[in-house]
Design a protein around this motif. Structure first.
Motif, PDB file in Angstrom:
ATOM      1  N   MET A  51       0.836  -1.309   0.098  1.00  0.00           N
ATOM      2  CA  MET A  51      -0.090  -0.097   0.058  1.00  0.00           C
ATOM      3  C   MET A  51       0.811   1.174   0.033  1.00  0.00           C
ATOM      4  N   GLY A  52       0.339   2.135  -0.524  1.00  0.00           N
ATOM      5  CA  GLY A  52       1.108   3.529  -0.647  1.00  0.00           C
ATOM      6  C   GLY A  52       0.285   4.889  -0.053  1.00  0.00           C
ATOM      7  N   VAL A  53       0.875   5.764   0.147  1.00  0.00           N
ATOM      8  CA  VAL A  53       0.515   7.102   0.693  1.00  0.00           C
ATOM      9  C   VAL A  53       0.723   8.034  -0.586  1.00  0.00           C
ATOM     10  N   ALA A  54      -0.273   8.951  -1.087  1.00  0.00           N
ATOM     11  CA  ALA A  54      -0.259   9.712  -2.093  1.00  0.00           C
ATOM     12  C   ALA A  54      -1.099  11.365  -1.857  1.00  0.00           C
ATOM     13  N   ILE A  55      -0.488  12.258  -2.321  1.00  0.00           N
ATOM     14  CA  ILE A  55      -1.070  13.440  -2.363  1.00  0.00           C
ATOM     15  C   ILE A  55      -1.678  13.652  -3.497  1.00  0.00           C
ATOM     16  N   LEU A  56      -2.937  13.861  -3.715  1.00  0.00           N
ATOM     17  CA  LEU A  56      -3.573  14.180  -5.023  1.00  0.00           C
ATOM     18  C   LEU A  56      -4.892  14.665  -4.883  1.00  0.00           C
ATOM     19  N   GLY A  90       1.595 -10.141  -6.971  1.00  0.00           N
ATOM     20  CA  GLY A  90       3.198  -9.527  -6.962  1.00  0.00           C
ATOM     21  C   GLY A  90       3.168  -8.367  -7.199  1.00  0.00           C
ATOM     22  N   ARG A  91       2.248  -7.732  -8.182  1.00  0.00           N
ATOM     23  CA  ARG A  91       2.286  -6.190  -8.416  1.00  0.00           C
ATOM     24  C   ARG A  91       2.155  -5.382  -7.342  1.00  0.00           C
ATOM     25  N   ASP A  92       1.241  -5.952  -6.310  1.00  0.00           N
ATOM     26  CA  ASP A  92       0.722  -5.139  -5.351  1.00  0.00           C
ATOM     27  C   ASP A  92       2.353  -4.883  -4.280  1.00  0.00           C
ATOM     28  N   HIS A  93       2.997  -5.652  -4.370  1.00  0.00           N
ATOM     29  CA  HIS A  93       4.185  -5.613  -3.614  1.00  0.00           C
ATOM     30  C   HIS A  93       5.435  -4.657  -4.347  1.00  0.00           C
ATOM     31  N   VAL A  94       5.115  -4.451  -5.470  1.00  0.00           N
ATOM     32  CA  VAL A  94       5.951  -3.392  -6.128  1.00  0.00           C
ATOM     33  C   VAL A  94       5.326  -1.967  -6.164  1.00  0.00           C
ATOM     34  N   LEU A  95       4.038  -1.949  -5.801  1.00  0.00           N
ATOM     35  CA  LEU A  95       3.715  -0.574  -5.631  1.00  0.00           C
ATOM     36  C   LEU A  95       4.156   0.262  -4.657  1.00  0.00           C
ATOM     37  N   PRO A  96       4.750  -0.045  -3.623  1.00  0.00           N
ATOM     38  CA  PRO A  96       5.225   0.919  -2.633  1.00  0.00           C
ATOM     39  C   PRO A  96       6.694   1.461  -3.261  1.00  0.00           C
ATOM     40  N   LEU A 122      -4.852   6.871   0.784  1.00  0.00           N
ATOM     41  CA  LEU A 122      -3.973   5.744   0.703  1.00  0.00           C
ATOM     42  C   LEU A 122      -4.248   5.083  -0.561  1.00  0.00           C
ATOM     43  N   VAL A 123      -3.403   4.442  -1.309  1.00  0.00           N
ATOM     44  CA  VAL A 123      -3.472   3.672  -2.442  1.00  0.00           C
ATOM     45  C   VAL A 123      -3.338   2.528  -2.118  1.00  0.00           C
ATOM     46  N   ASP A 124      -4.405   1.586  -2.417  1.00  0.00           N
ATOM     47  CA  ASP A 124      -4.461   0.054  -1.940  1.00  0.00           C
ATOM     48  C   ASP A 124      -5.013  -0.616  -3.464  1.00  0.00           C
ATOM     49  N   THR A 125      -4.105  -1.293  -3.839  1.00  0.00           N
ATOM     50  CA  THR A 125      -4.245  -2.285  -5.119  1.00  0.00           C
ATOM     51  C   THR A 125      -4.623  -4.017  -4.638  1.00  0.00           C
ATOM     52  N   ASN A 126      -4.219  -3.937  -3.333  1.00  0.00           N
ATOM     53  CA  ASN A 126      -4.345  -5.314  -2.770  1.00  0.00           C
ATOM     54  C   ASN A 126      -5.844  -5.757  -2.312  1.00  0.00           C
ATOM     55  N   ILE A 127      -6.479  -6.347  -3.320  1.00  0.00           N
ATOM     56  CA  ILE A 127      -7.616  -6.699  -3.079  1.00  0.00           C
ATOM     57  C   ILE A 127      -8.126  -7.782  -2.199  1.00  0.00           C
TER      58      ILE A 127
END
Length: 140
Positions: A51-56, A90-96, A122-127
């Motif tokens: 997961m990541g944190v974004a300002i947008l 696996g792409r969820d682990h690359v997101l950060p 929060l940016v969360d692609t992990n479903i």
């Protein structure tokens, strides 16, 4: 200036879909409780590997555009070496590496000093993991 450090952990439910989850209200509420009109820094940290944190800007399509760009950049297919979980996890682990799991923001007069259209998200692609934690820390 006297330095005080205060931290709080939030429980956040992001759901079972890729999402951009706005945390701005929770950040403002935390600062109302702890900043007491002081200047300082707010750190937002997501202690998760997916997961990541974004300002947008949110609500005008930018959040959906970000998720679409991440789908293009990090497709949920079988190319990833990290194989456990849902297909493409696996792409969820690359997101950060692209959307870091933290942000440090200025606090002025006890309030978050964001630009007009900026939100803390929060940016969360992990479903597969809808229950998340977020650590808010104020230094001021």
């Amino acid at each position: 200036m006297s330095q005080n450090f205060t931290t709080r952990e939030l429980d956040v439910r992001t759901g079972s879909r890729e999402t951009v989850h706005d945390l701005t209200r929770e950040c403002a509420s935390f600062l109302r409780d702890v900043a007491h009109g002081r200047d300082g820094l707010l750190n937002v940290f997501a202690p998760h590997a997916t997961m990541g944190v974004a300002i947008l800007e949110t609500g005008a399509g930018s959040d959906d555009d970000l998720l679409a760009a991440l789908r293009d950049l990090l497709p949920a297919d079988d190319r990833w070496r990290h194989k456990h979980g849902t297909p493409g996890h696996g792409r969820d682990h690359v997101l950060p590496a692209f959307v870091p799991p933290h942000a440090t923001l200025p606090v002025v007069g006890g309030e978050l000093a964001l630009g007009t259209w900026q939100s803390v998200c929060l940016v969360d692609t992990n479903i597969s993991n809808a229950n998340r934690k977020v650590r808010l820390s104020f230094l001021g």
